[in-house]
Design an enzyme around this catalytic site. Sequence first.
Site, mmCIF file in Angstrom:
data_model
loop_
_atom_site.group_PDB
_atom_site.id
_atom_site.type_symbol
_atom_site.label_atom_id
_atom_site.label_comp_id
_atom_site.label_asym_id
_atom_site.label_seq_id
_atom_site.Cartn_x
_atom_site.Cartn_y
_atom_site.Cartn_z
ATOM 1 N NE ARG A 1 47.174 42.557 41.104
ATOM 2 C CZ ARG A 1 47.965 41.724 41.707
ATOM 3 N NH1 ARG A 1 48.029 41.600 43.049
ATOM 4 N NH2 ARG A 1 48.574 40.633 40.959
ATOM 5 C CG HIS B 1 48.433 38.942 36.857
ATOM 6 N ND1 HIS B 1 47.552 37.864 37.140
ATOM 7 C CD2 HIS B 1 47.518 39.253 35.412
ATOM 8 C CE1 HIS B 1 46.418 37.650 36.601
ATOM 9 N NE2 HIS B 1 46.554 38.349 35.462
ATOM 10 C CD1 TRP C 1 45.781 39.501 40.291
ATOM 11 C CD2 TRP C 1 44.118 38.110 40.248
ATOM 12 N NE1 TRP C 1 45.985 38.241 40.167
ATOM 13 C CE2 TRP C 1 45.304 37.436 40.268
ATOM 14 C CE3 TRP C 1 42.977 37.319 39.894
ATOM 15 C CZ2 TRP C 1 45.297 35.972 40.169
ATOM 16 C CZ3 TRP C 1 42.694 36.115 40.288
ATOM 17 C CH2 TRP C 1 44.128 35.344 40.203
ATOM 18 C CD GLN D 1 53.255 38.881 38.360
ATOM 19 O OE1 GLN D 1 52.552 39.496 37.269
ATOM 20 N NE2 GLN D 1 52.507 38.384 39.156
ATOM 21 C CB ALA E 1 52.912 29.593 35.274
ATOM 22 C CB VAL F 1 48.960 27.179 38.421
ATOM 23 C CG1 VAL F 1 49.683 27.874 37.539
ATOM 24 C CG2 VAL F 1 48.489 27.896 39.671
#
Lengths: 806, 349
Positions: B205, B179, B158, B219, B317, B262
């Site tokens: 970004r 994000h 990112w 997003q 998620a 995650v």
Amino acid sequence: MLIPFSWLSQYVDITLAPDELAHRLTMSGIEVGDVFTRGGWEGCVVGYVRATRPHPNADTLTLCEVDPGDGPPLEVVCGAPNVAAGQKICFARPGVMLMNMHNGRREELKPATIRGIVSEGMICSEAELEISDEHEGIIVLPDDAKVGTPLDDVLGDTFLELELTPNRGDCLSMLGVAREIGAITGQPVRVPEIGYAESDASAETLASVTIEDPDLCPRYTASVIAGISIGPSPQWLQERLNRAGLRPINNVVDVTNYVMLEFNQPLHAFDLDTVTDRHVVVRRASEGEEFTTLDGVKRKLSTENLLIADPAQAIGIGGVMGGANSEITASTTNMLLESATFHPLNNRRTSTDLNLRTEASLRFEKGLRPELAPIALRRATQLILETAGGQAAGGIIDVFPGGDTETPAVPLTVARLRQVLGMDLDIARAETVLASLGITTRRTGPDSLEADPPYWRSDIAIEEDLIEEVIRIIGYDEVPTTMLSSPIPYHQANPMTALKDGLRDALSAAGMQETISYPLVSIDDLNRLSVNGESGGGLALLRVANPMSVEQDIMRPTLAASILNTLAYNRGHNDGGFRLFEMGRAFIPQSTGLPVEREMVAGVMSGPRYDANWLSAGESLDFFDLSGTLATALGRVGIAVSLESHDHEMFHPGRCARVVVDAGSADGVGLIGELHPDIREAFDLGSDAVVYFEVRLDDLLEAGTNGGRFESLSRFPAANRDLALVVPADVPAARVQGLIERVRLVERAELFDVYAGESLPEGTRSLAFRIRFRAADRTLTAEDVNRAVNGLTRALEREAGATVRT
Amino acid sequence: MTNALSVQSIDQLTRDALDELNRIGEADGVEQWRVAYLGRRGKLTGLLRALPKLEPDQRREVGSRANQAKNALEEALARRTREIAQAALASQDALDVSLPGRPVVTGRLHPTTQIVREICAAFMAMGFSVVEGPEVELDHYNFEMLNIPAGHPARDMWNSLWIDYANEEGQQPMLLRTHTSPMQARVMEAQDPPVRVVVPGKCYRYEATDATHEWHFYQIEGLAVAEGITFADLKGTLYEFARRVFGEDRQIRFRCDYFPFVEPGVDMSISNFVDPETGRRPINRDEDWIEIMGAGMVHPRVLEGVGYDPQRYTGFAFGMGPERIGMLKYGIDDIRHFYRNDVRFLRQF
């Protein structure tokens, strides 16, 4: 990361077709960006240059006697400066398809007469075989290449180009990838056997290592090799490095790179005779300390940078790059080989601060396990002995301050597998998968185990990591598909989101096109909004520290510049009238903390009201188009507004208003007006009037809506009266209308004519209203209406100086 | 009286009346005709006055004939009246119905708005609420709370635009969010489980733009946390989403991927478009699948960070780019169209 099959297959048998293998790797988390094959040189073989002689007619050409392996020697003209008798080369006969360097096309090689001599074939460069762009010299093959062998068997290869995620640094190595393939295909992985002869003198007596900052360097291992001779690496080694995309340098440096690509552990070789006292000190740099790295650049360091030093001076930046003062040279005979573990975050910070990302730092920053260091050290020592000779000292130096603390085992239970994945997997299956990845496990109960993270993996620390290991190899297709069965949380409606959605629908239904633009604007954009020339329109600005361009370095404090630029862009590309709106945030910096992000809506209209058509004349969009649209749209979401005359530098004097919510405070929620001609010009918006509004949605929300309350319908008829009033010109029409609608029995008043002219007194105008009277409980008589009109005219006269026009 | 009352004389009168009626061309004449024949003093009425004088046999026959005649004349009158009215309408100016209609201007919603709404609606139908968050975010929420500490190599995923503001420690703590995932932590800090939200919004970004990359984009992040939520639920939820947005016959596929917040982490693909030759959706080659979002089970450290017990609560998620979804749905070939705002583009949706 480039993985040649020729090298990879040393560690694992590849039992799948390249595309299938790439697919399986990608599905299990090692993304293969590309699979490509080098070769297809049908008819090209390994040739042998038996002898050479100068071309009689050209100084730069050589006549070569080439043995093709299957017949008598052939005479070949070669222009490469590096051709020599005794070389094994890539030989192409006429008829073979090759890249023609003169026209860039792949075509058939034809017999050619070059300066009067017939050439019976060609000795190829990398360019002609499409291996690289290199065409200055011919390819010289290893001496052990068998003459007459098809070239595909010698130089042909298949490559995987990996696009790795940051957690899988282990696959920056051949063995890492081989282990993945082994797990996927069930093939065993062959780890090279490591062993070499050691001399009696122990390494620890020949050199010493002190770690002063063990937090930044948890482990430092080293071996000592005496009596090496530096030279080029053997051809097999050079070839492997070349195919993996690294340039061969010399036998010692090549081995360190080779082992890095094999085991993932970066290594560094020092000329031991340049290391003062043969004593390595691992320490933080002192503030401002200067050091010249191998690439010849002098770098200024800070105490956050870790140095490899000797008692006198620095000799390397730990885990990033060695120093010119201690590097391996042609005359080096004694060396110290370093294989250490550095702190990933610190290593990354150093390489980022110094802007020096190297193959070493790329690996250290992702975290390497300390257990890997001595394994790679021994492997590299073994290979250096094989390629550069010398004598290895006995044992290794191993400084490992935290070495007695064991890496904790990671648990895995069937219950947790079920809780996370929603499927039943028995522990034996998990064991099998983990074993295929080389992960050692022990049962801790009938449905549980614990696993030791292997020395090549630094990304396995918690139970969920093991769960991912199991399921990524089994495949996510095996997980069942179920719907959420947990309770649905209470749905919390968001009034701002609802207002934005409602207003978007209302504005678009009322004819306006929604746009969405970049919230970053330039100071020039904002300056253009200010007639008074105040920088940035006098607004507090939120700036980006690292903007991509000066055109985009300020988070917009207003939507005006964005939507005017959008209008300007469209005027340049399209005909017709424009009705545009944008909903977005204005950013208002605060003295500390996050800025206020104010939800705004802005709209703009300009150009002809309609496309040319046969039913209406070509009139231009004006203030009242926009004010009518805005009032309609706001009405649609239950908000009644009035416009009050106002002055603002963005607008044409006398053609600007504040938008005031009828039910709200008098401060207003926005502005509307005809754009000041100077601003219109500054944004290059042509000669048509441009009308603009902006409304602050948070204020709008606070003012509230008045919709949603039922009013009963009268079943009695209404009576209409038309009334023309002569009113002082400075009395706003809305005020007159308000006065009328305040009167009892008046249901509504509609302004249907506005007139100013000769027949009226100076400074007045006529406003004509159609007034509808109605009572909830009876049919109105003419008398009722007359009384109401009389009351109304008296009130208008008293409060607004209005008289009935006769 | 030449016309004595008889069947013959009634028939004769009927014929004469109908002949006369058919020659009448306008409404006035028709009314006169009605008075002349059917009025109180009209010819038929007059003729019938003699009825009582007839013999009973004859009276019955003639009376019946007279009724038939009256009905016939009344029907003819009604028909002729309609014909004349119709002819009168037809004689007025006809319209060139092919002329363009009176213009009514309508606007449209930006395609991103439309796609975001469609996606959010799909999840709202599954019990998710829509929440929004700040576009200028703290490093703390954008990275730290998502298990991406300072200096973590995953930060390379990112590239960020940082706000020109330093705090007392000399750090730049604010950035344009990369994000909408930071809302994961913000939402969970503000409420206890169960949680089910989708978060649409702008992201930024530091990235060169090309046909498939924008530095400014939307997003939609999704988060569901409760007791008993599994990866199987993630599959079911995203499968239902894919069917709603792309159609019933789409299939989905997951592959292992990495996002620090995650574990396990996956990437979801949908089966590609119908092969025009066969009318089928091939799924056996990698190019038959299109990656549309990242997803996974919420990392225990993220749950711990907001004070949820990761042994008790689990969740998933996901995050997707609505522009990419729109490009697939509408066949848009260049993401840069979205925010250039050329009305020729915007009006297509």
